[in-house]
Design a protein around this motif. Sequence first.
Motif, PDB file in Angstrom:
ATOM      1  N   THR A  90      42.804  44.659  35.967  1.00  0.00           N
ATOM      2  CA  THR A  90      42.940  43.205  36.054  1.00  0.00           C
ATOM      3  C   THR A  90      42.037  42.545  35.024  1.00  0.00           C
ATOM      4  O   THR A  90      40.832  42.829  34.968  1.00  0.00           O
ATOM      5  N   LYS A  98      44.358  35.474  36.042  1.00  0.00           N
ATOM      6  CA  LYS A  98      44.076  36.910  36.105  1.00  0.00           C
ATOM      7  C   LYS A  98      45.384  37.667  36.291  1.00  0.00           C
ATOM      8  O   LYS A  98      46.279  37.203  37.001  1.00  0.00           O
ATOM      9  N   PRO A 100      47.219  41.991  35.952  1.00  0.00           N
ATOM     10  CA  PRO A 100      47.068  43.395  35.549  1.00  0.00           C
ATOM     11  C   PRO A 100      47.514  43.600  34.096  1.00  0.00           C
ATOM     12  O   PRO A 100      48.498  43.017  33.654  1.00  0.00           O
TER      13      PRO A 100
END
Length: 344
Positions: A90, A98, A100
């Motif tokens: 992340t 935010k 991944p």
Amino acid sequence: MASPRITLTVPGPHGDREVGISNPDRVLWPEQGITKRELAEYFIAVAEPFLAANGGRPVSLERFPDGVDGESFFSKNPPKGAPDYVEAVTVTYNSGRKHPQLVLTEIASAVWAAQMNTVVFHPWASLAADPDNPVELRIDLDPQPGTGFAEAVTAAHALREVLREAQLEPWIKTSGNRGLHVFCPIEPTHEFLDVRHAVIAASRELERRMPDRVTTAWWKEERGERIFLDFNQANRDRTMAGAYSPRQLPSATVSTPVSWDELDAVDPAAFTVRTVPERLAAVGDPWAGLLDRPGRIDTLLEWWQRDLDDGLGELPFPPDFPKMPGEPPRVQPSRRNPDNWPKE
């Protein structure tokens, strides 16, 4: 007609993996006739140096489903159906969001990416273990019209002297096109904005020494026939082609690390998907051990503060960034209304 699916055996830290390649005879580089299978086999051949440069960090994949002559798009997070050995971390983007981001931890991940028609790998300057603090200071030497690779080489040698004066050790690679990328390993003690300021400080110092040959001018209309020192490549989530990454150019060139001793004689067009494995077998990896002895950016940050005290302020950010403190107008100089903007 689609060619039959094949399976490649890919060595790795957890033993061999079997990675399927659908339509392996699909031509990705029409002028060279280089296929998806050849691309996948290229990554197996350059596994160790490729992972050393691009693995263990957030990376974006630039994919070309119809070959390099077609449209491309970026993959940042693992798509549905990605194998379990394709990892993620992340990260925080410039907007504060935010999300991944892909991380490559073994070469089977790159072969899987080739199966997904990935041609260019764009690694972050930070590691997945600490994505907010770069382990590399990067400067992109970008030739402008009227200049070329030879002028970039001259600028690179002078930049090396500047960086060494700042107690940093630079390493260099071809961009895969006409430019050069200079990397300095650094301790991960500062976040991206600080590192960007360090890059600006080094670039301004070089510009003072070579005003007719290099420029930090963000606006193209102000650059002239000089090498542009692209300081904005040091920003968070701004990336350049990784070391040993192919490029989408018709000749299938590769962004290739070189030694400083060989730089003057380098022909960047000679480094391709088909020739780089032979080069590695013959001369090894000039970037072996790049991160072993990181430096610090303290001196460059002192130069940044010195320039601030002398009246040199912040430089423009890319257009997709939020407005940043102290940033000058994001308006092309020739289009500014002097009544609306204070003199810089």
